[in-house]
Design a protein around this motif. Structure first.
Motif, PDB file in Angstrom:
ATOM      1  N   MET A   1      15.507  -9.227   7.048  1.00  0.00           N
ATOM      2  CA  MET A   1      15.263  -8.729   5.726  1.00  0.00           C
ATOM      3  C   MET A   1      14.700  -7.305   5.827  1.00  0.00           C
ATOM      4  SD  MET A   1      13.277 -10.656   2.709  1.00  0.00           S
ATOM      5  CE  MET A   1      11.760  -9.857   2.293  1.00  0.00           C
ATOM      6  N   LYS A   2      15.242  -6.393   5.048  1.00  0.00           N
ATOM      7  CA  LYS A   2      14.834  -4.993   5.085  1.00  0.00           C
ATOM      8  C   LYS A   2      13.514  -4.819   4.349  1.00  0.00           C
ATOM      9  CE  LYS A   2      16.930  -0.507   4.568  1.00  0.00           C
ATOM     10  NZ  LYS A   2      18.082   0.243   4.081  1.00  0.00           N
ATOM     11  N   PRO A   3      12.522  -4.120   4.977  1.00  0.00           N
ATOM     12  CA  PRO A   3      11.235  -3.936   4.290  1.00  0.00           C
ATOM     13  C   PRO A   3      11.374  -3.019   3.078  1.00  0.00           C
ATOM     14  CG  PRO A   3      11.272  -2.713   6.354  1.00  0.00           C
ATOM     15  CD  PRO A   3      12.532  -3.523   6.309  1.00  0.00           C
ATOM     16  N   LYS A   4      10.584  -3.303   2.033  1.00  0.00           N
ATOM     17  CA  LYS A   4      10.610  -2.490   0.823  1.00  0.00           C
ATOM     18  C   LYS A   4       9.861  -1.183   1.058  1.00  0.00           C
ATOM     19  CE  LYS A   4      10.825  -6.408  -2.315  1.00  0.00           C
ATOM     20  NZ  LYS A   4      10.161  -7.112  -3.410  1.00  0.00           N
ATOM     21  N   HIS A   5      10.301  -0.156   0.335  1.00  0.00           N
ATOM     22  CA  HIS A   5       9.672   1.152   0.433  1.00  0.00           C
ATOM     23  C   HIS A   5       9.110   1.550  -0.925  1.00  0.00           C
ATOM     24  CE1 HIS A   5      12.054   1.234   4.111  1.00  0.00           C
ATOM     25  NE2 HIS A   5      11.344   2.295   4.491  1.00  0.00           N
ATOM     26  N   TRP A   6       7.900   2.086  -0.922  1.00  0.00           N
ATOM     27  CA  TRP A   6       7.284   2.674  -2.108  1.00  0.00           C
ATOM     28  C   TRP A   6       6.883   4.091  -1.727  1.00  0.00           C
ATOM     29  CZ3 TRP A   6       6.065  -2.189  -0.371  1.00  0.00           C
ATOM     30  CH2 TRP A   6       6.428  -3.253  -1.212  1.00  0.00           C
ATOM     31  N   CYS A   7       7.288   5.054  -2.514  1.00  0.00           N
ATOM     32  CA  CYS A   7       7.021   6.477  -2.249  1.00  0.00           C
ATOM     33  C   CYS A   7       7.471   6.857  -0.837  1.00  0.00           C
ATOM     34  CB  CYS A   7       5.540   6.796  -2.418  1.00  0.00           C
ATOM     35  SG  CYS A   7       4.911   6.468  -4.066  1.00  0.00           S
ATOM     36  N   GLY A   8       8.563   6.245  -0.384  1.00  0.00           N
ATOM     37  CA  GLY A   8       9.114   6.556   0.932  1.00  0.00           C
ATOM     38  C   GLY A   8       8.382   5.920   2.091  1.00  0.00           C
ATOM     39  N   MET A   9       7.460   4.980   1.829  1.00  0.00           N
ATOM     40  CA  MET A   9       6.688   4.345   2.896  1.00  0.00           C
ATOM     41  C   MET A   9       6.772   2.831   2.790  1.00  0.00           C
ATOM     42  SD  MET A   9       3.168   6.550   2.849  1.00  0.00           S
ATOM     43  CE  MET A   9       3.023   6.543   1.077  1.00  0.00           C
ATOM     44  N   THR A  10       6.712   2.190   3.942  1.00  0.00           N
ATOM     45  CA  THR A  10       6.589   0.731   3.944  1.00  0.00           C
ATOM     46  C   THR A  10       5.126   0.380   3.695  1.00  0.00           C
ATOM     47  OG1 THR A  10       6.184   0.640   6.329  1.00  0.00           O
ATOM     48  CG2 THR A  10       8.486   0.489   5.600  1.00  0.00           C
ATOM     49  N   ALA A  11       4.873  -0.899   3.453  1.00  0.00           N
ATOM     50  CA  ALA A  11       3.496  -1.354   3.210  1.00  0.00           C
ATOM     51  C   ALA A  11       2.622  -1.141   4.440  1.00  0.00           C
ATOM     52  CB  ALA A  11       3.503  -2.823   2.806  1.00  0.00           C
ATOM     53  N   LYS A  12       3.193  -1.336   5.616  1.00  0.00           N
ATOM     54  CA  LYS A  12       2.423  -1.154   6.852  1.00  0.00           C
ATOM     55  C   LYS A  12       2.042   0.315   7.045  1.00  0.00           C
ATOM     56  CE  LYS A  12       2.513  -2.154  11.783  1.00  0.00           C
ATOM     57  NZ  LYS A  12       3.269  -2.766  12.883  1.00  0.00           N
ATOM     58  N   THR A  13       2.988   1.213   6.826  1.00  0.00           N
ATOM     59  CA  THR A  13       2.711   2.646   6.966  1.00  0.00           C
ATOM     60  C   THR A  13       1.660   3.091   5.957  1.00  0.00           C
ATOM     61  OG1 THR A  13       4.988   2.996   7.692  1.00  0.00           O
ATOM     62  CG2 THR A  13       3.764   4.932   6.993  1.00  0.00           C
ATOM     63  N   PHE A 144      -3.040  -0.230  -3.106  1.00  0.00           N
ATOM     64  CA  PHE A 144      -1.796  -0.930  -3.442  1.00  0.00           C
ATOM     65  C   PHE A 144      -1.031  -1.295  -2.170  1.00  0.00           C
ATOM     66  CE2 PHE A 144       2.814  -0.418  -3.944  1.00  0.00           C
ATOM     67  CZ  PHE A 144       3.073  -1.509  -4.744  1.00  0.00           C
ATOM     68  N   PHE A 145      -0.938  -0.368  -1.220  1.00  0.00           N
ATOM     69  CA  PHE A 145      -0.247  -0.642   0.048  1.00  0.00           C
ATOM     70  C   PHE A 145      -1.000  -1.687   0.863  1.00  0.00           C
ATOM     71  CE2 PHE A 145       1.410   3.546  -1.034  1.00  0.00           C
ATOM     72  CZ  PHE A 145       2.757   3.391  -0.770  1.00  0.00           C
ATOM     73  N   VAL A 146      -2.335  -1.606   0.871  1.00  0.00           N
ATOM     74  CA  VAL A 146      -3.137  -2.567   1.640  1.00  0.00           C
ATOM     75  C   VAL A 146      -2.960  -3.968   1.074  1.00  0.00           C
ATOM     76  CG1 VAL A 146      -5.463  -3.169   2.402  1.00  0.00           C
ATOM     77  CG2 VAL A 146      -4.796  -0.777   2.270  1.00  0.00           C
ATOM     78  N   MET A 147      -2.996  -4.086  -0.250  1.00  0.00           N
ATOM     79  CA  MET A 147      -2.820  -5.404  -0.877  1.00  0.00           C
ATOM     80  C   MET A 147      -1.413  -5.944  -0.612  1.00  0.00           C
ATOM     81  SD  MET A 147      -4.784  -4.755  -4.473  1.00  0.00           S
ATOM     82  CE  MET A 147      -4.468  -6.360  -5.149  1.00  0.00           C
ATOM     83  N   THR A 148      -0.414  -5.087  -0.688  1.00  0.00           N
ATOM     84  CA  THR A 148       0.962  -5.522  -0.425  1.00  0.00           C
ATOM     85  C   THR A 148       1.112  -5.985   1.012  1.00  0.00           C
ATOM     86  OG1 THR A 148       1.740  -3.923  -2.065  1.00  0.00           O
ATOM     87  CG2 THR A 148       3.381  -4.823  -0.560  1.00  0.00           C
ATOM     88  N   TYR A 149       0.553  -5.224   1.952  1.00  0.00           N
ATOM     89  CA  TYR A 149       0.674  -5.614   3.360  1.00  0.00           C
ATOM     90  C   TYR A 149      -0.132  -6.871   3.653  1.00  0.00           C
ATOM     91  CZ  TYR A 149       1.289  -5.110   8.360  1.00  0.00           C
ATOM     92  OH  TYR A 149       1.638  -5.339   9.659  1.00  0.00           O
ATOM     93  N   ALA A 150      -1.287  -7.031   3.007  1.00  0.00           N
ATOM     94  CA  ALA A 150      -2.069  -8.262   3.179  1.00  0.00           C
ATOM     95  C   ALA A 150      -1.277  -9.462   2.680  1.00  0.00           C
ATOM     96  CB  ALA A 150      -3.401  -8.148   2.436  1.00  0.00           C
ATOM     97  N   HIS A 151      -0.574  -9.289   1.575  1.00  0.00           N
ATOM     98  CA  HIS A 151       0.269 -10.372   1.043  1.00  0.00           C
ATOM     99  C   HIS A 151       1.407 -10.699   2.010  1.00  0.00           C
ATOM    100  CE1 HIS A 151       2.121 -12.917  -1.967  1.00  0.00           C
ATOM    101  NE2 HIS A 151       3.255 -12.244  -1.830  1.00  0.00           N
ATOM    102  N   ILE A 152       2.012  -9.673   2.597  1.00  0.00           N
ATOM    103  CA  ILE A 152       3.100  -9.892   3.568  1.00  0.00           C
ATOM    104  C   ILE A 152       2.580 -10.657   4.782  1.00  0.00           C
ATOM    105  CG2 ILE A 152       4.621  -8.701   5.205  1.00  0.00           C
ATOM    106  CD1 ILE A 152       4.943  -6.505   3.030  1.00  0.00           C
ATOM    107  N   ILE A 153       1.423 -10.251   5.309  1.00  0.00           N
ATOM    108  CA  ILE A 153       0.850 -10.944   6.477  1.00  0.00           C
ATOM    109  C   ILE A 153       0.501 -12.381   6.122  1.00  0.00           C
ATOM    110  CG2 ILE A 153      -1.156 -11.031   8.007  1.00  0.00           C
ATOM    111  CD1 ILE A 153      -1.150  -8.015   8.064  1.00  0.00           C
ATOM    112  N   TYR A 154      -0.080 -12.591   4.948  1.00  0.00           N
ATOM    113  CA  TYR A 154      -0.460 -13.941   4.535  1.00  0.00           C
ATOM    114  C   TYR A 154       0.765 -14.842   4.425  1.00  0.00           C
ATOM    115  CZ  TYR A 154      -2.426 -17.724   1.778  1.00  0.00           C
ATOM    116  OH  TYR A 154      -2.803 -18.956   1.333  1.00  0.00           O
ATOM    117  N   LYS A 155       1.840 -14.328   3.826  1.00  0.00           N
ATOM    118  CA  LYS A 155       3.060 -15.126   3.694  1.00  0.00           C
ATOM    119  C   LYS A 155       3.667 -15.434   5.055  1.00  0.00           C
ATOM    120  CE  LYS A 155       6.232 -13.932   0.853  1.00  0.00           C
ATOM    121  NZ  LYS A 155       7.141 -13.168  -0.034  1.00  0.00           N
ATOM    122  N   SER A 156       3.696 -14.459   5.949  1.00  0.00           N
ATOM    123  CA  SER A 156       4.299 -14.694   7.269  1.00  0.00           C
ATOM    124  C   SER A 156       3.463 -15.682   8.080  1.00  0.00           C
ATOM    125  CB  SER A 156       4.466 -13.385   8.028  1.00  0.00           C
ATOM    126  OG  SER A 156       3.219 -12.844   8.369  1.00  0.00           O
TER     127      SER A 156
END
Length: 194
Positions: A1-13, A144-156
């Motif tokens: 699955m391709k990671p989503k980008h916001w403002c040209g960055m992934t949640a991890k970046t 916003f990026f930290v919360m999104t990445y925390a959600h991704i880690i929690y789901k995984s």
């Protein structure tokens, strides 16, 4: 699955950049505030005041530099914890960062309100408020990026726990018939012997 980008960055970046931004912003904030907060004309606190608001205001004015320095040092440590948590994919470190940044900015707003009247030049007040509001807006953007990445880690992590749990159950059910077949073959062997 391709990671989503916001403002040209992934949640991890964005999360990594959030930690770097916090460290740089704290360094700049301490450099700027050092001149104004260390040179406070802190008069002797009069404990005869019955008004609690005056005592609280006097406390914040007298100890403003120490409070800012202490909280900024903790913020730098929490930002380093955030960077480690991204590397190690630890969910709790990201949540600690979010809670701490909200607390830190709340205390800074309180300090700004209490110490704003002591600044003589209106230009200094404007610059202080502009810096505070700009930093808060940038923290909201990065959180916003930290919360999104925390959600991704929690789901995984929760999906990997479910998968490993189902593998243990399926492995356990496969082992049970094998043991049963060994027992039945042994009982047949002993029944044949007289």
């Amino acid at each position: 699955m391709k990671p989503k980008h916001w403002c040209g960055m992934t949640a991890k970046t964005g999360t990594v950049l959030s930690g770097i931004f916090s460290i740089i912003a704290m360094h700049m904030y301490l450099t700027f505030e050092q001149k104004y907060m260390k040179s406070r004309n802190c008069t002797e606190v009069n404990h005869n005041h019955n008004n609690m608001n005056i005592l609280i205001k006097q406390f914040f004015i007298c100890w403003s530099w120490d409070i800012v320095l202490f909280l900024s040092c903790i913020t730098i440590v929490v930002s380093c914890l955030l960077l480690y948590s991204v590397y190690a994919q630890k969910f709790r470190g990201l949540i600690i960062y979010i809670i701490w940044i909200i607390f830190y900015e709340t205390v800074n707003i309180t300090l700004q309100i209490f110490t704003d009247n002591n600044r003589n030049a209106i230009e200094v007040r404007i610059v202080h408020w502009f810096g505070l509001v700009a930093r808060i807006l940038m923290h909201c953007f990065w959180i916003f990026f930290v919360m999104t990445y925390a959600h991704i880690i929690y789901k995984s992590k929760s999906q990997s726990n479910i998968i490993s749990h189902s593998r243990r159950i399926s492995a356990g059910s496969r082992e049970f018939p094998r043991k049963k077949s060994k027992i039945t073959s042994l009982t047949r062997h002993y029944k044949k012997e007289p």
